[in-house]
Enzyme design. Structure first.
Site, PDB file in Angstrom:
ATOM      1  N   CYS A 231       0.890  -1.178   0.000  1.00  0.00           N
ATOM      2  CA  CYS A 231       0.000   0.000   0.000  1.00  0.00           C
ATOM      3  C   CYS A 231       0.917   1.215   0.000  1.00  0.00           C
ATOM      4  O   CYS A 231       1.152   1.830   1.031  1.00  0.00           O
ATOM      5  CB  CYS A 231      -0.910  -0.012   1.222  1.00  0.00           C
ATOM      6  SG  CYS A 231      -1.841  -1.558   1.409  1.00  0.00           S
ATOM      7  N   GLY A 235       4.598   7.327  -0.879  1.00  0.00           N
ATOM      8  CA  GLY A 235       5.862   6.934  -1.477  1.00  0.00           C
ATOM      9  C   GLY A 235       7.126   7.129  -0.662  1.00  0.00           C
ATOM     10  O   GLY A 235       8.211   6.766  -1.126  1.00  0.00           O
ATOM     11  N   LYS A 237       8.119   5.574   2.088  1.00  0.00           N
ATOM     12  CA  LYS A 237       8.689   4.262   2.430  1.00  0.00           C
ATOM     13  C   LYS A 237       9.217   3.572   1.169  1.00  0.00           C
ATOM     14  O   LYS A 237      10.215   2.850   1.221  1.00  0.00           O
ATOM     15  CB  LYS A 237       7.646   3.404   3.133  1.00  0.00           C
ATOM     16  CG  LYS A 237       7.158   3.967   4.468  1.00  0.00           C
ATOM     17  CD  LYS A 237       6.134   3.046   5.114  1.00  0.00           C
ATOM     18  CE  LYS A 237       5.533   3.675   6.359  1.00  0.00           C
ATOM     19  NZ  LYS A 237       4.664   4.831   6.047  1.00  0.00           N
ATOM     20  N   ARG A 260      -3.088   9.617  -5.677  1.00  0.00           N
ATOM     21  CA  ARG A 260      -1.959   9.388  -4.765  1.00  0.00           C
ATOM     22  C   ARG A 260      -0.818   8.698  -5.507  1.00  0.00           C
ATOM     23  O   ARG A 260       0.358   8.968  -5.245  1.00  0.00           O
ATOM     24  CB  ARG A 260      -2.419   8.541  -3.571  1.00  0.00           C
ATOM     25  CG  ARG A 260      -3.191   9.329  -2.533  1.00  0.00           C
ATOM     26  CD  ARG A 260      -3.939   8.422  -1.570  1.00  0.00           C
ATOM     27  NE  ARG A 260      -3.085   7.510  -0.858  1.00  0.00           N
ATOM     28  CZ  ARG A 260      -2.422   7.776   0.260  1.00  0.00           C
ATOM     29  NH1 ARG A 260      -2.514   8.980   0.790  1.00  0.00           N
ATOM     30  NH2 ARG A 260      -1.703   6.875   0.874  1.00  0.00           N
ATOM     31  N   CYS A 357       0.153   3.593  11.505  1.00  0.00           N
ATOM     32  CA  CYS A 357       0.310   4.825  12.290  1.00  0.00           C
ATOM     33  C   CYS A 357      -0.874   4.937  13.242  1.00  0.00           C
ATOM     34  O   CYS A 357      -1.524   5.971  13.351  1.00  0.00           O
ATOM     35  CB  CYS A 357       0.431   6.053  11.383  1.00  0.00           C
ATOM     36  SG  CYS A 357      -0.907   6.230  10.195  1.00  0.00           S
TER      37      CYS A 357
END
Length: 495
Positions: A231, A235, A237, A260, A357
């Site tokens: 997922c 971007g 990561k 996105r 998160c």
């Protein structure tokens, strides 16, 4: 009025979990970014208070405004620096100003406080008084940490060396340090503006919270490996994974949101990433047995979550809101477990990082526990013994992050690794959060690999059959030749 319209639009997108507030603000291309970001964050922080004022005065009914537009207007009128618009909008809001001020005054009297800031929950007040540092990850695809440090020193910043304890991350003015754990992370004072800095615009640094750097750092795929970012957007990561891989190998990145994904493509281009293969696709519909993914050994899974660990998204909740939140958490946890189980189906998988998160155990430890019980040939890898905050018992191998203990946003990370000898391990019962008819127990990886091999064998057999078809006609040809010879011989005899 454009400021308020754009702020309301971003708040709506944030509520729909279409991205983090800062990402949504900077993607908006609004001409006054700082002003917009400040308004959005402050409105979000005072959201519960603003909603109470709006509801008490029946403002929506009398003005026909949407809730988010009403909130940003009321914030600036009563708490901010005053409305920055004129005309009919300002006239309308000024008409209701006295009643709204009266409601705000009664709220202060009831809570026995004198300042607007004191109406906020204690947790929010504490964060406002002690903001998080600015974390900057050096992009090693374009530069080195040493060069980035030298550039900042020439730009007027003062380098204090590598931090050795958490207290060293409390910085002032233009001081900065190198993180004590993540070697490519620089730490600067809170709210240090970097969006217009050369290093950021050139892609030499990535603005990324320290906790958000943990998943790729812990997965640590070697150069040349095949990796999936399940997922991926926006971007950060993904770019971190590419840097660890030194742009060698294949990095498959999936996301369902085309906007996105487009933003992510721009970020990766700026960061100098070349090993990526972006796909506008649902990760749950990706076939683990596809030849394209036969060499995938590492997966980073950071699925949609509540975002409860993000500092700017925390505010007070009514009991009704909490009930809705519990239902939403249950739905998210089911989705996250589906993603995690699906990720473990890739036949050559060695390691998978699962992160959120979120601060809720329902999305973190409970999801991982359910997954391990359904996939007994995977186990947790103990992570960073020096990290100050651990997963909740008994999953202390995992990491948690928080504003108080790690000076980051709230976060959770688990690393699952395939281990040998799982076939002798007695399978554990499924947990309660997963109903058998909705989420059947996934077979163990030791069972999946033979199954995947069996599925590939028929394809090989078909190829062999095709080869046989080329060889088999040869005897028939010989027979036809013999028949022709006999006919010629018979004809010759007749003559």
């Amino acid at each position: 009025m454009a400021l308020y319209m754009k702020a309301a639009e971003i708040l709506e997108k944030a509520e729909a979990k279409q991205g983090a507030l800062k990402t949504l603000v900077y993607d908006s291309k609004f001409p006054h970014i700082k002003q917009l970001f400040a308004l959005v964050c402050e409105t979000q922080k005072f959201s519960a208070i603003l909603e109470e004022i709006i509801e008490s005065t029946k403002l929506l009914k009398q003005t026909k405004l949407g809730i988010n537009l009403a909130k940003v207007l009321v914030y600036d009128l009563l708490i901010g620096r005053g409305l920055k618009c004129g005309g009919s909008w300002k006239t309308m809001m000024m008409k209701h100003r006295a009643r709204m001020q009266a409601v705000l005054a009664r709220m202060k009297v009831k809570q026995k406080v004198s300042r607007n800031q004191d109406l906020l929950p204690q947790s929010v007040q504490k964060l406002a008084g002690d903001p998080l540092p600015r974390y900057v990850r050096v992009n090693t695809l374009k530069t080195t940490v040493e060069d980035a440090v030298d550039y900042l020193k020439r730009d007027g910043f003062c380098y204090l060396g590598q931090a050795t304890r958490l207290g060293d991350l409390s910085l002032k003015r233009k001081d900065f340090v190198r993180d004590m754990l993540l070697p490519e992370l620089l730490v600067l004072p809170p709210k240090t503006e970097f969006h217009e800095h050369f290093l950021y615009k050139a892609g030499h640094v990535i603005l990324q919270d320290k906790a958000s750097c943990l998943p790729a750092y812990l997965l640590n795929p070697p150069p040349g490996s095949h990796v999936i970012d399940a997922c991926a957007a926006p971007g950060n990561k993904t770019s971190h994974l590419a840097a660890l891989m030194e742009n060698k190998g294949k990095l498959f990145a999936f996301d369902l949101d085309p906007k996105r994904l487009a933003t992510m493509s721009t970020l990766l281009l700026r960061a100098g990433v070349t090993c990526q293969q972006l796909a506008h696709q649902d990760f749950l519909k990706v076939d683990p047995d596809s030849p394209q993914f036969k060499d995938v050994e590492y997966i980073l899974l950071d699925p949609s979550c509540s975002g409860s660990g993000m500092v700017c998204l925390r505010d007070g909740m009514s009991s009704a809101d909490q009930e809705k939140d519990q239902a939403r958490l249950a739905s998210l946890a089911s989705f996250q477990l589906l993603c995690l189980n699906h990720g473990l189906k890739f036949p050559r998988l060695k390691r998978l990082v699962y992160s959120t998160c979120s601060i809720h155990s329902q999305e973190n430890e409970e999801v991982v526990t359910a997954c391990l019980q359904q996939n007994p040939d995977f186990r947790l890898v103990p992570l960073l013994p020096q990290w100050p905050e651990r997963g909740l018992d008994p999953l202390t191998q995992c990491l948690r992050a928080s504003t108080t203990k790690t000076r980051t946003h709230g976060f959770f990370v688990a690393l699952l690794e395939k281990h040998t000898g799982a076939g002798n391990k007695r399978p554990e019962p499924a947990v309660q959060m997963s109903e058998p008819e909705e989420m059947p127990l996934s077979p163990t990886t030791s069972e999946k690999i033979p199954a995947a091999s069996e599925e590939k064998r028929p394809a090989a057999s078909e190829e062999e059959e095709e080869e046989v078809e080329v060889v088999v006609p040869t005897p028939a040809v010989k027979r036809r030749k013999r028949i022709k010879k006999k006919k010629k011989a018979a004809a010759a005899t007749v003559e």
